[in-house]
Design an enzyme around this catalytic site. Structure first.
Site, PDB file in Angstrom:
ATOM      1  CG  ASN A  11      76.585  -6.782  51.269  1.00  0.00           C
ATOM      2  OD1 ASN A  11      76.657  -5.554  51.098  1.00  0.00           O
ATOM      3  ND2 ASN A  11      76.309  -7.617  50.289  1.00  0.00           N
ATOM      4  NE  ARG A  70      78.872  -5.974  47.146  1.00  0.00           N
ATOM      5  CZ  ARG A  70      77.763  -5.313  46.797  1.00  0.00           C
ATOM      6  NH1 ARG A  70      76.852  -5.027  47.694  1.00  0.00           N
ATOM      7  NH2 ARG A  70      77.589  -4.945  45.544  1.00  0.00           N
ATOM      8  CG  HIS A 159      77.762  -6.867  39.540  1.00  0.00           C
ATOM      9  ND1 HIS A 159      76.914  -6.620  38.494  1.00  0.00           N
ATOM     10  CD2 HIS A 159      77.021  -6.699  40.666  1.00  0.00           C
ATOM     11  CE1 HIS A 159      75.706  -6.339  38.951  1.00  0.00           C
ATOM     12  NE2 HIS A 159      75.754  -6.354  40.278  1.00  0.00           N
ATOM     13  NE  ARG A 220      70.719  -0.224  40.101  1.00  0.00           N
ATOM     14  CZ  ARG A 220      71.717  -1.013  40.515  1.00  0.00           C
ATOM     15  NH1 ARG A 220      72.911  -0.901  39.975  1.00  0.00           N
ATOM     16  NH2 ARG A 220      71.519  -1.909  41.453  1.00  0.00           N
ATOM     17  CD  GLU A 362      77.604 -10.094  44.968  1.00  0.00           C
ATOM     18  OE1 GLU A 362      76.422 -10.158  45.353  1.00  0.00           O
ATOM     19  OE2 GLU A 362      78.056  -9.128  44.352  1.00  0.00           O
TER      20      GLU A 362
END
Ligand code: ADP
Length: 380
Positions: A11, A70, A159, A220, A362
């Site tokens: 990742n 990823r 996601h 964010r 993940e």
């Protein structure tokens, strides 16, 4: 293939590389670690190639059957995991125009892995792919369509790797087939998103062209009137890049109260600090807004599923976000919600809609999707 086949999951971020060596059918990792401050003075590696070479050296002696990567943005092109070749890497780099912060690092990581492990198959797994099933009304922005199609402007959603994994785990928890379940999945980590899932397919999701839209996140803003950008550009003297930096790194919980870590925000709110209390209220109000919206999109709702750092650990956020939704059949059981670990139901047995906590993973999801693709191709 060795005795202990493992997928090396990489990742890659702009300045870090997370890795895990996972045997898809074993619960514990074979190995894992983090290379940090890539390209910075005194960092662990000079560039991504060096970082991957360092990982491969650390793992010498272990069998790496495949690498799984990823990739944040798959655009319109990648609707499922894909075996990497030169053309695929080129396409991922090309999609950097939609994800300038993420895709270049992923492509660099893939290139480096192919160089360091020649002959080992590499699979790219996309955060957008699960949302390829969004119907046109859910992914189309009401914008000049000539402009939108020329520049690929639409909702893609993110996601997805996590959400797919959580949907499967929820079906196991509830002991019902995925095909029969209508779910709202709330992935609440540093980034946060809501997704409506009907029979295993994403039908609405809160992140958009980029991971900036939707829920309030650590740093964010999520949903905001687009005219705020024009207004700020006119009145503040900030450049577009500076405004983007504010949106990406200095908004959300951090913008509201100065802290992006929800644990800290919660503790400060509990201590009576008004800006932290407001931050938490705005955060939960936005979640509730999406739960109501996606309940309407789905028609029938079987479960609301909380996952990722905040979703898995903050009983308070779960309680506050869903408080007063009894009329929709959504009730949280205070005692169940306060305790427990792992996948679990936190609504009362009498609840019409199940509320549950389902941990995401993940990297394991990437390992499983990588193994599944290679098995399908007969190369596992
Ligand atoms: P990432 O998106 O980077 O994978 P995580 O899924 O780990 O992030 O989520 C990070 C967030 O989870 C942080 O805001 C952190 O404060 C929050 N979090 C982690 N543990 C807890 C906890 N026990 N209670 C409340 N929030 C938590």
């Amino acid at each position: 293939m060795g005795d202990n086949p493992g997928v090396l999951v990489l990742n890659a971020g702009s300045s870090s590389l997370k890795y895990r060596l996972v045997a898809p059918d074993r619960p514990d990792d074979l190995d894992h670690g983090l290379i940090e401050r890539i390209g910075e003075p005194g960092g662990d590696a000079t560039d991504h190639a060096h970082a991957v070479a360092t990982v491969v050296e650390r793992l010498s002696g272990q069998t790496i059957t495949a690498t799984g990567h990823r990739v944040v943005h798959g655009g319109d092109r990648f609707r499922a995991p894909v075996l990497v070749d030169d053309e695929v890497i080129g396409a991922i780099e090309e999609l950097a125009r939609l994800a300038p912060l993420h895709n270049p690092a992923a492509a660099a990581g893939i290139r480096a892995a192919r160089a360091a492990l020649p002959g080992t198959p590499a699979v790219a797994v996309f955060d957008t792919a699960f949302h390829a099933t969004l119907p046109p009304p859910a992914y189309t922005y009401a914008l000049d369509q000539e402009l939108a199609s020329r520049y690929g402007i639409r909702r893609y959603g993110f996601h997805g790797i996590s959400v797919r994994y959580v949907v499967d785990a929820t079906a196991r928890l509830l002991d019902r087939p995925v095909a029969q379940l209508n779910l709202i999945v709330l992935h609440l980590g540093n980034g946060a998103s809501a997704t409506a899932v009907r029979g295993g397919a994403s039908v609405a999701t809160s992140m958009g062209l980029t991971p900036l839209e939707g829920l309030v996140m650590g740093t964010r803003a999520g949903d905001i009137d687009p005219a705020v950008v024009f207004h700020l550009a006119r009145v503040s003297g900030l450049s577009l890049d500076e405004i983007e930096d504010r949106y990406q790194h200095r908004s959300g919980l951090a913008g509201l109260c100065g802290d992006n870590d929800l644990r800290v925000v919660q503790a400060r709110a509990d201590a009576g600090e008004p800006d932290a209390a407001l931050a938490l209220d705005v955060y939960c109000h936005r979640i509730r807004h999406y739960v109501g919206a996606y309940h309407a999109v789905l028609g029938r709702l079987d479960a609301v599923v909380f996952t990722a750092g905040v979703g898995e650990h903050s009983g308070q956020v779960r309680q506050q976000s869903l408080d007063g939704l009894d009329a929709l059949g959504i009730v949280v059981d205070p005692a169940r919600n306060r305790s427990g670990t792992g996948a679990r139901v936190v609504s009362p047995d009498t609840g019409r809609v199940v509320v549950c906590v389902v941990p995401t993973d993940e990297e394991r999801a990437i390992a499983q999707e990588t193994a599944a693709l290679l098995e399908m191709n007969g190369s596992w």
